[in-house]
Design a protein around this motif. Sequence first.
Motif, mmCIF file in Angstrom:
data_model
loop_
_atom_site.group_PDB
_atom_site.id
_atom_site.type_symbol
_atom_site.label_atom_id
_atom_site.label_comp_id
_atom_site.label_asym_id
_atom_site.label_seq_id
_atom_site.Cartn_x
_atom_site.Cartn_y
_atom_site.Cartn_z
ATOM 1 N N VAL A 53 36.939 56.086 7.132
ATOM 2 C CA VAL A 53 37.092 55.418 8.492
ATOM 3 C C VAL A 53 35.689 55.138 9.115
ATOM 4 O O VAL A 53 34.725 55.778 8.935
ATOM 5 N N ALA A 54 35.563 54.086 10.231
ATOM 6 C CA ALA A 54 34.376 53.570 10.731
ATOM 7 C C ALA A 54 34.429 53.872 12.068
ATOM 8 O O ALA A 54 35.619 53.527 12.546
ATOM 9 N N VAL A 55 33.572 53.970 12.823
ATOM 10 C CA VAL A 55 33.424 53.970 14.479
ATOM 11 C C VAL A 55 32.378 52.952 14.606
ATOM 12 O O VAL A 55 31.262 52.994 14.325
ATOM 13 N N LEU A 56 32.935 52.045 15.364
ATOM 14 C CA LEU A 56 31.968 50.888 16.045
ATOM 15 C C LEU A 56 31.563 51.108 17.413
ATOM 16 O O LEU A 56 32.563 51.436 18.114
ATOM 17 N N THR A 57 30.363 51.099 17.576
ATOM 18 C CA THR A 57 29.961 51.332 19.251
ATOM 19 C C THR A 57 28.825 50.563 19.526
ATOM 20 O O THR A 57 28.153 49.915 18.590
ATOM 21 N N GLY A 58 28.147 51.037 20.797
ATOM 22 C CA GLY A 58 26.644 50.107 21.239
ATOM 23 C C GLY A 58 26.097 51.216 21.680
ATOM 24 O O GLY A 58 26.466 52.216 22.081
ATOM 25 N N ALA A 59 24.856 50.973 21.679
ATOM 26 C CA ALA A 59 23.630 51.912 22.133
ATOM 27 C C ALA A 59 23.495 51.606 23.495
ATOM 28 O O ALA A 59 23.638 50.769 24.258
ATOM 29 N N GLY A 60 23.247 52.721 24.220
ATOM 30 C CA GLY A 60 22.989 52.816 25.708
ATOM 31 C C GLY A 60 24.325 52.715 26.303
ATOM 32 O O GLY A 60 25.398 53.336 25.822
ATOM 33 N N ASP A 61 24.533 51.851 27.420
ATOM 34 C CA ASP A 61 25.606 52.100 28.379
ATOM 35 C C ASP A 61 26.703 50.743 28.180
ATOM 36 O O ASP A 61 27.275 50.678 29.289
ATOM 37 N N THR A 62 26.094 50.090 27.172
ATOM 38 C CA THR A 62 27.148 48.849 26.951
ATOM 39 C C THR A 62 27.665 48.790 25.667
ATOM 40 O O THR A 62 26.795 49.107 24.652
ATOM 41 N N PHE A 63 29.048 48.553 25.276
ATOM 42 C CA PHE A 63 29.570 48.223 23.940
ATOM 43 C C PHE A 63 28.852 46.972 23.491
ATOM 44 O O PHE A 63 28.057 47.102 22.294
ATOM 45 N N CYS A 64 29.214 45.935 23.855
ATOM 46 C CA CYS A 64 28.692 44.717 23.492
ATOM 47 C C CYS A 64 29.033 43.479 24.690
ATOM 48 O O CYS A 64 30.137 43.346 24.846
ATOM 49 N N VAL A 88 33.859 52.375 23.207
ATOM 50 C CA VAL A 88 33.635 51.507 24.156
ATOM 51 C C VAL A 88 32.984 52.167 25.602
ATOM 52 O O VAL A 88 33.738 52.845 26.155
ATOM 53 N N GLU A 89 31.667 51.911 25.765
ATOM 54 C CA GLU A 89 31.335 52.334 27.161
ATOM 55 C C GLU A 89 30.591 50.979 27.772
ATOM 56 O O GLU A 89 30.306 50.012 27.062
ATOM 57 N N GLY A 90 30.901 50.735 29.140
ATOM 58 C CA GLY A 90 30.607 49.718 29.802
ATOM 59 C C GLY A 90 31.282 48.611 29.442
ATOM 60 O O GLY A 90 32.427 48.549 29.148
ATOM 61 N N TRP A 91 30.518 47.447 29.418
ATOM 62 C CA TRP A 91 31.189 46.172 28.988
ATOM 63 C C TRP A 91 31.346 45.762 27.536
ATOM 64 O O TRP A 91 30.850 45.921 26.936
ATOM 65 N N ALA A 92 32.693 45.151 27.204
ATOM 66 C CA ALA A 92 33.081 44.644 26.207
ATOM 67 C C ALA A 92 33.552 43.092 26.406
ATOM 68 O O ALA A 92 34.445 43.025 26.923
ATOM 69 N N LEU A 93 32.621 42.294 26.290
ATOM 70 C CA LEU A 93 32.724 41.050 27.092
ATOM 71 C C LEU A 93 32.784 39.921 25.650
ATOM 72 O O LEU A 93 31.814 39.918 24.868
ATOM 73 N N GLY A 94 33.652 38.759 25.893
ATOM 74 C CA GLY A 94 33.653 37.561 25.000
ATOM 75 C C GLY A 94 33.697 38.182 23.667
ATOM 76 O O GLY A 94 34.735 38.970 23.144
ATOM 77 N N GLY A 95 32.588 37.916 22.685
ATOM 78 C CA GLY A 95 32.658 38.576 21.168
ATOM 79 C C GLY A 95 32.736 39.826 21.236
ATOM 80 O O GLY A 95 33.226 40.388 20.299
ATOM 81 N N GLY A 96 32.207 40.699 22.327
ATOM 82 C CA GLY A 96 32.387 41.935 22.214
ATOM 83 C C GLY A 96 33.798 42.525 22.408
ATOM 84 O O GLY A 96 34.313 43.441 21.895
ATOM 85 N N CYS A 97 34.487 41.950 23.162
ATOM 86 C CA CYS A 97 35.941 42.160 23.349
ATOM 87 C C CYS A 97 36.432 41.806 22.233
ATOM 88 O O CYS A 97 37.589 42.420 21.576
ATOM 89 N N GLU A 98 36.495 40.652 21.545
ATOM 90 C CA GLU A 98 36.836 40.415 20.118
ATOM 91 C C GLU A 98 36.716 41.275 19.057
ATOM 92 O O GLU A 98 37.373 41.301 18.044
ATOM 93 N N VAL A 145 41.083 52.240 19.933
ATOM 94 C CA VAL A 145 39.973 52.066 20.950
ATOM 95 C C VAL A 145 40.179 53.131 21.763
ATOM 96 O O VAL A 145 40.876 53.716 22.402
ATOM 97 N N VAL A 146 38.766 53.867 21.881
ATOM 98 C CA VAL A 146 38.579 54.748 22.904
ATOM 99 C C VAL A 146 37.506 54.111 23.891
ATOM 100 O O VAL A 146 36.649 53.407 23.669
ATOM 101 N N ALA A 147 37.928 54.312 25.266
ATOM 102 C CA ALA A 147 36.983 53.727 26.225
ATOM 103 C C ALA A 147 36.701 54.845 27.277
ATOM 104 O O ALA A 147 37.662 55.452 27.826
ATOM 105 N N ALA A 148 35.304 54.520 27.723
ATOM 106 C CA ALA A 148 35.002 55.308 28.890
ATOM 107 C C ALA A 148 35.610 54.796 30.204
ATOM 108 O O ALA A 148 36.161 53.656 30.274
ATOM 109 N N GLU A 149 35.637 55.627 31.035
ATOM 110 C CA GLU A 149 36.316 55.310 32.303
ATOM 111 C C GLU A 149 35.711 53.976 33.041
ATOM 112 O O GLU A 149 36.270 53.233 33.823
ATOM 113 N N GLY A 150 34.440 53.761 32.713
ATOM 114 C CA GLY A 150 33.670 52.537 33.414
ATOM 115 C C GLY A 150 33.670 51.425 32.507
ATOM 116 O O GLY A 150 33.194 50.175 32.806
#
Length: 256
Positions: free
Chosen positions: A52-63, A100-110, A118-123
């Motif tokens: 299985v894979a986990v996809l995430t983003g560095a820092g406080d934003t997903f993508c 997902v931490e922070g924003w998942a916008l546009g292509g990030g949401c896609e 999907v696991v998402a932080a409260e923010g």
Amino acid sequence: MSAEPEALVTERGPVLVITINRPAQKNAMTLAAAKIVAEALDRLDASAGLSVAVLTGAGDTFCAGMDLKRFAEGERPALPGRGFGGLVEAPPKKPIIAAVEGWALGGGCELVLACDLVVAAEGARFGLPEVRRGLVARGGGMLRLPRRLPYAVAMELLLTGDPIDALRAESLGLVNRVVPSGQALDTALDLADRVARNAPLAVQCAKSVASAARDWPEDEIWQRQAVLSDPVFASDDAQEGARAFVERRVPVWRGR
């Protein structure tokens, strides 16, 4: 340009962790990052040791989606046959979880929509603001969102560009878990470990059938399911699962 790779790939036992690594740019997707993601997903599907894979983003934003600066310079962060981010048009055969931490916008949401769990932080926030930029969500947003959300809700996101927060996304079924900020990756890894404990042929079959069956003709669903599920029932792992249950022990899966 930074000497740091624009995406990082690490193995954590049977879990492949892919991290978009452009925190200063809110992990906006680039062609270089998309290539790394695509190579990692090929590695996931080809390796018997990865489940299985986990996809995430560095820092406080997903993508934050596509890097618009590079887009203006002519770059497109998509690969032939793989689409945006090396993922959206060709998700792996094995499960993939978005953390997902922070924003998942546009292509990030896609990218999120191309994942199975999907696991998402409260923010966390999810949105498709392409219409505000004279674009459309052609990386799966227009295709997948109406399947994952009620039609009217999906259309509101697509037509207004307004985002939704993690709690509403969970209530609508887009998100599996909402966790305190900073805990999305750890929770996703725990979920990935739970998936990885199970028989790999069975897991892959479950994903294949669940993702494809909605497009099957009603009078063919059982026959098409049998084509994929019969080999699972005939596998050595199926026998091992039964023996382990009877013997009250942990099964040892061979993937055959």
